[in-house]
Design an enzyme around this catalytic site. Sequence first.
Site, PDB file in Angstrom:
ATOM      1  CG  HIS A  41      -0.294  -0.068   2.526  1.00  0.00           C
ATOM      2  ND1 HIS A  41       0.207  -1.234   3.069  1.00  0.00           N
ATOM      3  CD2 HIS A  41      -0.023   0.900   3.445  1.00  0.00           C
ATOM      4  CE1 HIS A  41       0.741  -0.987   4.254  1.00  0.00           C
ATOM      5  NE2 HIS A  41       0.621   0.299   4.502  1.00  0.00           N
ATOM      6  CD1 TRP A 170      10.270   4.798   8.363  1.00  0.00           C
ATOM      7  CD2 TRP A 170       9.447   2.860   9.142  1.00  0.00           C
ATOM      8  NE1 TRP A 170       9.540   5.077   9.493  1.00  0.00           N
ATOM      9  CE2 TRP A 170       9.017   3.919   9.992  1.00  0.00           C
ATOM     10  CE3 TRP A 170       9.047   1.557   9.426  1.00  0.00           C
ATOM     11  CZ2 TRP A 170       8.213   3.698  11.105  1.00  0.00           C
ATOM     12  CZ3 TRP A 170       8.246   1.340  10.540  1.00  0.00           C
ATOM     13  CH2 TRP A 170       7.835   2.395  11.367  1.00  0.00           C
TER      14      TRP A 170
END
Length: 197
Positions: A41, A170
């Site tokens: 997503h 991340w």
Amino acid sequence: METLRLLHSVPADDVVLLDDDGAPIGRAARSTVHTTTTPLHLAFSCYLVRPDGAVLLTRRALTKRTWPGVWTNAVCGHPRPGESVTDAVERHACHELGVTVHGLRLVLPDFRYRAVDASGTVENEVCPVFVASIDEDPDPDPYEVMDLRWCRPDEVTGLVATAPWAVSPWMVEQVRTGGDRLLTPTAVLSVPAGVAS
């Protein structure tokens, strides 16, 4: 009745689902999309700097579904269907930190990652990375951010190099990939506000 009207006026907090090439293919509720099999997503990350060159790191609230209590970059989130990524960055910065961003600039347009936290919950995102400046003190929402710290750029790169396990996966990948493009305030301050793709 007024409460009912307010509830109907709030946009659905959905995320944009993507195919393997990054094209939109649908939507899912943000509250339920993150599982052990999270579909790909759309998301974003944003690094915030102030005029003296300091970079803002935030610690995710313990109530967050993924990586609770972990240190990360300033703002992360998901654009809603039909919302531009830049609008989503500005919305999240205001909601999570109470700040207005300036000189928003896209620096890692093709960043994508997949990571699994200690609970088994998966992040699986196409996550363009932005950098922007702020000239006000953050006023964090405690349901989003439990702590924050202004750091020198070399402290951020040093943290990622020596203790990658202490920050979000991340952020580790972004700092390793983006380096100076993420942590140099002059690159941000030279770009007029609103110039971003």
